[in-house]
Design an enzyme around this catalytic site. Sequence first.
Site, PDB file in Angstrom:
ATOM      1  N   ASP A 152       0.853  -1.114  -0.076  1.00 19.67           N
ATOM      2  CA  ASP A 152       0.117   0.084   0.058  1.00 19.67           C
ATOM      3  C   ASP A 152       0.814   1.226   0.169  1.00 19.67           C
ATOM      4  OD1 ASP A 152       0.916  -0.277   2.450  1.00 19.67           O
ATOM      5  OD2 ASP A 152      -1.092  -0.998   3.672  1.00 19.67           O
ATOM      6  N   ASN A 194      -8.073  -2.613  14.102  1.00 18.45           N
ATOM      7  CA  ASN A 194      -9.506  -2.900  13.881  1.00 18.45           C
ATOM      8  C   ASN A 194      -9.549  -3.932  12.616  1.00 18.45           C
ATOM      9  OD1 ASN A 194      -8.346  -1.900  11.236  1.00 18.45           O
ATOM     10  ND2 ASN A 194      -9.648  -0.117  11.009  1.00 18.45           N
ATOM     11  N   HIS A 210      -7.788  -4.461  10.055  1.00 21.57           N
ATOM     12  CA  HIS A 210      -7.233  -4.704   8.646  1.00 21.57           C
ATOM     13  C   HIS A 210      -6.006  -5.145   8.284  1.00 21.57           C
ATOM     14  CE1 HIS A 210      -4.934  -0.567   9.259  1.00 21.57           C
ATOM     15  NE2 HIS A 210      -3.997  -1.452   9.119  1.00 21.57           N
ATOM     16  N   GLU A 241      -9.800  -1.718   4.880  1.00 23.31           N
ATOM     17  CA  GLU A 241     -10.503  -1.348   6.398  1.00 23.31           C
ATOM     18  C   GLU A 241     -11.618  -1.998   6.490  1.00 23.31           C
ATOM     19  OE1 GLU A 241      -8.527   0.281   8.076  1.00 23.31           O
ATOM     20  OE2 GLU A 241      -8.320   2.199   7.774  1.00 23.31           O
TER      21      GLU A 241
HETATM   22  C1  F6R Z   1       0.978  -1.358   5.978  1.00 24.42           C
HETATM   23  C2  F6R Z   1      -0.068  -2.146   6.081  1.00 24.42           C
HETATM   24  C3  F6R Z   1      -0.881  -2.418   7.492  1.00 24.42           C
HETATM   25  C4  F6R Z   1      -0.188  -2.585   8.840  1.00 24.42           C
HETATM   26  C5  F6R Z   1      -0.852  -2.532   9.956  1.00 24.42           C
HETATM   27  C6  F6R Z   1      -0.128  -2.945  11.343  1.00 24.42           C
HETATM   28  O1  F6R Z   1       1.708  -1.729   4.928  1.00 24.42           O
HETATM   29  O2  F6R Z   1      -0.043  -2.880   5.191  1.00 24.42           O
HETATM   30  O3  F6R Z   1      -1.948  -3.401   7.507  1.00 24.42           O
HETATM   31  O4  F6R Z   1       0.573  -3.985   8.554  1.00 24.42           O
HETATM   32  O5  F6R Z   1      -1.568  -1.295   9.895  1.00 24.42           O
HETATM   33  O6  F6R Z   1       0.642  -1.573  11.579  1.00 24.42           O
HETATM   34  P1  F6R Z   1       1.615  -1.838  12.694  1.00 24.42           P
HETATM   35  O7  F6R Z   1       2.729  -3.160  12.020  1.00 24.42           O
HETATM   36  O8  F6R Z   1       2.721  -0.579  12.457  1.00 24.42           O
HETATM   37  O9  F6R Z   1       1.235  -2.228  13.803  1.00 24.42           O
END
Ligand code: F6R
Length: 260
Positions: A67, A136, A138, A143
């Site tokens: 992303d 959440n 995702h 989302e």
């Molecule tokens: C980022 C991504 C998100 C993160 C998620 C957890 O490329 O794909 O899904 O993996 O928001 O973020 P952290 O690892 O910072 O807790």
Amino acid sequence: MEVIICASEGEVATMAAARIAEALSRRPDPVMGLATGSSPLGTYAKLKERVDSGKLDLTRARFFALDEYIGLPPSDPNSYAETIRTTFTEPLGVNPAQVRVPDGMAADIDAACDAYEAAIRDAGGIDAQILGIGSNGHIGFNEPGSSFASRTRPKTLTATTRADNARFFGEGRVPTHCVTQGLGTIMDAGRLVLTATGAKKAAAVAAAVEGPVTAMCPASILQFHRYATVVVDEAAASKLQLHEYYRDTFDMLPEGYRPH
Ligand code: F6R
């Protein structure tokens, strides 16, 4: 689903790197899906150890990030293009030309998303995808409410995700939109490895692994993947009902046998 409960963050990284390396070793020019955020950093460090010791050869590997924020140029320190460069591409000595990140600055975002999907397809698909999980539920930036059939597309970030990521930008300064691989794109990967550590992820991990499969918890789609591995520490595993069973499946593993 394979659930591995580890005693430490270091062990989470070691186990995740082992699963990824194994999936990448199946062809000489494998394709790996990259995540940003805190979760994959330990795993990247363990993959680097494997590269440095000659156990893993990424010379011909190709990479696709999950992303990117819309409106941040790749030169912005908070862009995922820059994050991938500093946390993965440079430390592991990967050729930057082999790494692609969705274009959050494209004049025609939809066309750029279609081109991203085509590039993944042309590379022969993703062999191993590393994933983190949002509080959440995702994965990528899919989302809650995301279609299970979704492909790479623009999405609006939830207030929860913006609050979680305010540590990088400051309150109220997190971009509101992103481009993310879809759940359908992620599910096409040959092997999924999701890592999570810390109590803040416990509820999301339990919902993903043991809850109903629902768009309200996008990570629950992993239950439909044939080769999905969830690697967690004790804190992130603390809300799992089948905690003991996951331990048994790992501890009681007969020699040479690997569950999916
Ligand atoms: C980022 C991504 C998100 C993160 C998620 C957890 O490329 O794909 O899904 O993996 O928001 O973020 P952290 O690892 O910072 O807790």
